[in-house]
Every structure is written in structure tokens, then in C-alpha cells.
Design a protein around this motif. Structure first.
Motif, PDB file in Angstrom:
ATOM      1  N   LEU A  20       1.221  -1.106   0.143  1.00 27.50           N
ATOM      2  CA  LEU A  20       0.206   0.372  -0.510  1.00 27.50           C
ATOM      3  C   LEU A  20       0.608   1.280  -0.059  1.00 27.50           C
ATOM      4  N   VAL A  21       1.705   1.041   1.090  1.00 24.26           N
ATOM      5  CA  VAL A  21       2.691   2.308   1.128  1.00 24.26           C
ATOM      6  C   VAL A  21       3.455   2.757  -0.496  1.00 24.26           C
ATOM      7  N   LEU A  22       4.305   1.005  -0.819  1.00 20.65           N
ATOM      8  CA  LEU A  22       4.522   1.850  -1.913  1.00 20.65           C
ATOM      9  C   LEU A  22       3.840   1.951  -3.011  1.00 20.65           C
ATOM     10  N   ILE A  23       2.429   1.320  -3.400  1.00 16.91           N
ATOM     11  CA  ILE A  23       1.570   1.712  -4.567  1.00 16.91           C
ATOM     12  C   ILE A  23       1.531   3.647  -3.786  1.00 16.91           C
ATOM     13  N   ILE A  24       1.832   4.298  -2.909  1.00 23.27           N
ATOM     14  CA  ILE A  24       1.139   5.661  -2.705  1.00 23.27           C
ATOM     15  C   ILE A  24       2.389   6.511  -3.105  1.00 23.27           C
ATOM     16  N   ILE A  25       3.564   5.829  -2.281  1.00 22.92           N
ATOM     17  CA  ILE A  25       4.612   6.943  -3.230  1.00 22.92           C
ATOM     18  C   ILE A  25       4.900   6.675  -4.701  1.00 22.92           C
ATOM     19  N   SER A  26       4.603   5.499  -5.332  1.00 24.63           N
ATOM     20  CA  SER A  26       4.733   5.452  -6.800  1.00 24.63           C
ATOM     21  C   SER A  26       3.297   6.414  -7.272  1.00 24.63           C
ATOM     22  N   GLY A  27       2.843   7.657  -6.622  1.00 25.29           N
ATOM     23  CA  GLY A  27       2.083   8.504  -7.360  1.00 25.29           C
ATOM     24  C   GLY A  27       2.423   9.483  -7.376  1.00 25.29           C
ATOM     25  N   MET A  28       3.472   9.209  -6.440  1.00 25.98           N
ATOM     26  CA  MET A  28       4.384  10.996  -6.796  1.00 25.98           C
ATOM     27  C   MET A  28       5.460  10.667  -8.257  1.00 25.98           C
ATOM     28  N   ILE A  29       5.316  10.056  -9.181  1.00 23.10           N
ATOM     29  CA  ILE A  29       6.030   9.126  -9.925  1.00 23.10           C
ATOM     30  C   ILE A  29       4.855   9.528 -11.103  1.00 23.10           C
ATOM     31  N   ALA A  30       5.426  10.811 -12.366  1.00 18.36           N
ATOM     32  CA  ALA A  30       4.002  10.507 -12.652  1.00 18.36           C
ATOM     33  C   ALA A  30       4.317  11.477 -14.091  1.00 18.36           C
ATOM     34  N   ILE A  31       4.274  11.512 -15.358  1.00 18.57           N
ATOM     35  CA  ILE A  31       4.383  12.379 -16.403  1.00 18.57           C
ATOM     36  C   ILE A  31       3.550  13.047 -17.087  1.00 18.57           C
ATOM     37  N   PRO A  32       2.974  13.954 -17.023  1.00 21.10           N
ATOM     38  CA  PRO A  32       1.722  14.672 -17.237  1.00 21.10           C
ATOM     39  C   PRO A  32       1.037  14.438 -19.375  1.00 21.10           C
ATOM     40  N   VAL A  33       0.433  13.716 -19.434  1.00 24.59           N
ATOM     41  CA  VAL A  33      -0.254  13.655 -20.839  1.00 24.59           C
ATOM     42  C   VAL A  33      -1.750  14.812 -21.006  1.00 24.59           C
ATOM     43  N   PRO A  34      -1.581  16.068 -21.194  1.00 20.27           N
ATOM     44  CA  PRO A  34      -2.364  16.804 -21.450  1.00 20.27           C
ATOM     45  C   PRO A  34      -3.811  17.203 -22.357  1.00 20.27           C
ATOM     46  N   ALA A  35      -3.028  15.886 -23.697  1.00 18.26           N
ATOM     47  CA  ALA A  35      -4.517  15.738 -24.671  1.00 18.26           C
ATOM     48  C   ALA A  35      -5.124  14.790 -23.581  1.00 18.26           C
ATOM     49  N   ILE A  36      -4.712  14.036 -22.790  1.00 20.67           N
ATOM     50  CA  ILE A  36      -5.584  13.062 -22.972  1.00 20.67           C
ATOM     51  C   ILE A  36      -6.707  13.591 -21.320  1.00 20.67           C
ATOM     52  N   GLY A  37      -5.360  14.024 -20.591  1.00 21.30           N
ATOM     53  CA  GLY A  37      -6.075  13.738 -19.056  1.00 21.30           C
ATOM     54  C   GLY A  37      -5.418  13.053 -18.256  1.00 21.30           C
ATOM     55  N   VAL A  38      -4.894  12.035 -18.497  1.00 16.23           N
ATOM     56  CA  VAL A  38      -4.855  10.925 -18.021  1.00 16.23           C
ATOM     57  C   VAL A  38      -2.497  11.057 -17.958  1.00 16.23           C
ATOM     58  N   PRO A  39      -2.599  10.445 -16.822  1.00 16.46           N
ATOM     59  CA  PRO A  39      -0.618  10.688 -17.367  1.00 16.46           C
ATOM     60  C   PRO A  39      -0.208   9.687 -17.398  1.00 16.46           C
ATOM     61  N   PHE A  40       1.079   9.636 -17.648  1.00 20.62           N
ATOM     62  CA  PHE A  40       1.648   8.269 -17.681  1.00 20.62           C
ATOM     63  C   PHE A  40       2.138   8.291 -15.837  1.00 20.62           C
ATOM     64  N   VAL A  41       2.378   6.636 -15.698  1.00 21.97           N
ATOM     65  CA  VAL A  41       2.724   6.789 -14.401  1.00 21.97           C
ATOM     66  C   VAL A  41       2.841   5.411 -13.883  1.00 21.97           C
ATOM     67  N   LEU A  42       3.966   5.550 -12.545  1.00 19.50           N
ATOM     68  CA  LEU A  42       4.895   4.190 -11.795  1.00 19.50           C
ATOM     69  C   LEU A  42       3.501   3.147 -10.884  1.00 19.50           C
ATOM     70  N   GLN A  43       2.370   3.877 -10.665  1.00 15.32           N
ATOM     71  CA  GLN A  43       1.529   2.786  -9.943  1.00 15.32           C
ATOM     72  C   GLN A  43       1.572   1.910 -10.133  1.00 15.32           C
ATOM     73  N   ASN A  44       0.281   1.924 -11.883  1.00 12.50           N
ATOM     74  CA  ASN A  44      -0.283   0.547 -12.264  1.00 12.50           C
ATOM     75  C   ASN A  44       1.915  -0.431 -11.847  1.00 12.50           C
ATOM     76  N   MET A  45       2.786  -0.424 -12.043  1.00 12.92           N
ATOM     77  CA  MET A  45       3.114  -2.029 -12.491  1.00 12.92           C
ATOM     78  C   MET A  45       3.473  -1.536 -10.714  1.00 12.92           C
ATOM     79  N   LEU A  46       3.843  -0.730  -9.638  1.00 15.15           N
ATOM     80  CA  LEU A  46       3.354  -1.804  -8.377  1.00 15.15           C
ATOM     81  C   LEU A  46       2.585  -2.546  -7.379  1.00 15.15           C
TER      82      LEU A  46
END
Length: 189
Positions: A20-46
Motif C-alpha cells: 500500500l505504501v509503495l503504491i502510494i509513493i509511486s503515485g508521486m512519479i507521474a508524467i502529464p499527458v495534457p491532450a488526454i488528461g491521464v498521466p503516465f504513472v509508475l503506480q500500475n507497475m506496483l
């Protein structure tokens, strides 16, 4: 409750809390994709790894707790997002994919096994990258008022990096499971 049962329960709670902590911390790593509104994230890997390490029951429970906390307003999703409004956004399908991911990966690992890295990769790619992006394509299509094929095309921009994350998670899975097995074998000697 026996002392041994208490130790097992404590072990499970610790693993759930750790992921749970690892998933939450991984949310701090995000690259915005303005055209779509959903960022690239590391959370899905965790989230994928939660399914591989915690199994279908506890992996899904862990992700469910994470999503519930996020929907209640805690800023645990990438970019510090949270709140019930996420259920009515282009990313809502990805959230459903997050919830289904640990269950799917665990079931695939049960069927395919974990001795061969390729079996682990297949489970993580199908149950993780493909499933999450496929579910995301539905909400992307709905909220952009386009066809599902267009939603798939929009979600496909995430697939290459999600495939890399799935393969990386698979390698980590195999290495850590090997280390855990060797450690358990060493402790029994």
C-alpha cells in the motif's frame, strides 16, 4: 487465536501495508499527458506486483483499500489526485483496471506457473498492461464522446511504456521470489 496464527496474520498485514505504501509513493512519479488528461504513472507497475506477490485475495484487497482511500479524497493517485470525482473522469476505466489487475495476474500465474520467466511476463503483460489499458480505453472513449476504437487508439500511447513496466515487474517478481524461496530454504536448515 494461536501464536502461530497471530504471526501469519501479522505477516500478511505487514505485506499489505508495505505494498500500500509503495503504491502510494509511486503515485508521486507521474508524467502529464495534457491532450488526454491521464498521466503516465509508475503506480500500475506496483499494482501489478501486488497481484504477483500478495495473490488474488490480498493483492485485490490492497488495491481496493488504495482506491477507496483515493476516492474518499486522499491524494494518493498520481499528481496528488483524489476524490469521488475520479469515478466520472477519463481515468475511471484505468481505476477499474487497477482493481482487476491483481486478481487477473494471480489467476494467470496460478495457471501458467512461475518457474519460467516467460510465463511470468505473459501474466504481467496480459493481466497488467493490456488489461489496465483496455479498461482505460473504455472511459477514454466515453468521456471524449468517441468510439471505443478511438479510445483504444488513445490508450495505446500508454501501452509501450506499460509493457516495459510489466516486463520489469516480471523480472523483479522472479528475482525476489527466488530470493524468498532461498531464504525460506535456508531458515529450515
Amino acid at each position: 487465536m494461536k501464536k502461530n496464527d497471530s504471526k501469519i496474520a501479522t505477516n500478511k498485514i505487514t505485506k499489505i501495508a508495505t505494498f500500500l505504501v509503495l503504491i502510494i509513493i509511486s503515485g508521486m512519479i507521474a508524467i502529464p499527458v495534457p491532450a488526454i488528461g491521464v498521466p503516465f504513472v509508475l503506480q500500475n507497475m506496483l499494482i501489478m506486483m501486488a497481484g504477483g506477490f500478495l495473490g488474488k485475495k490480498y493483492g485485490t484487497l490492497t488495491v481496493g483499500i488504495f482506491l477507496l482511500a483515493s476516492l474518499l479524497g486522499l491524494p494518493f493517485l498520481s499528481g496528488g489526485r483524489g476524490g469521488v470525482g475520479l469515478l466520472f473522469s477519463p481515468g475511471s476505466g484505468f481505476l477499474l483496471g487497477f482493481l482487476l489487475c491483481p486478481l487477473t495476474i494471480s489467476l494467470l500465474l496460478e495457471k501458467l506457473g512461475t518457474r519460467n520467466l516467460w510465463c511470468i511476463i505473459i501474466a504481467y503483460v496480459i493481466g497488467g498492461a493490456v488489461l489496465i489499458d483496455l479498461m482505460g480505453s473504455i472511459s477514454l472513449a466515453y468521456y471524449s464522446h468517441t468510439s471505443w476504437l478511438t479510445g483504444i487508439a488513445m490508450a495505446s500511447i500508454y501501452l509501450p511504456i506499460d509493457l516495459v513496466k510489466a516486463v520489469l515487474a516480471s523480472v523483479i517478481h522472479q528475482r525476489l521470489k527466488k530470493e524468498t524461496y532461498l531464504e525460506e530454504m535456508h531458515d529450515s536448515l
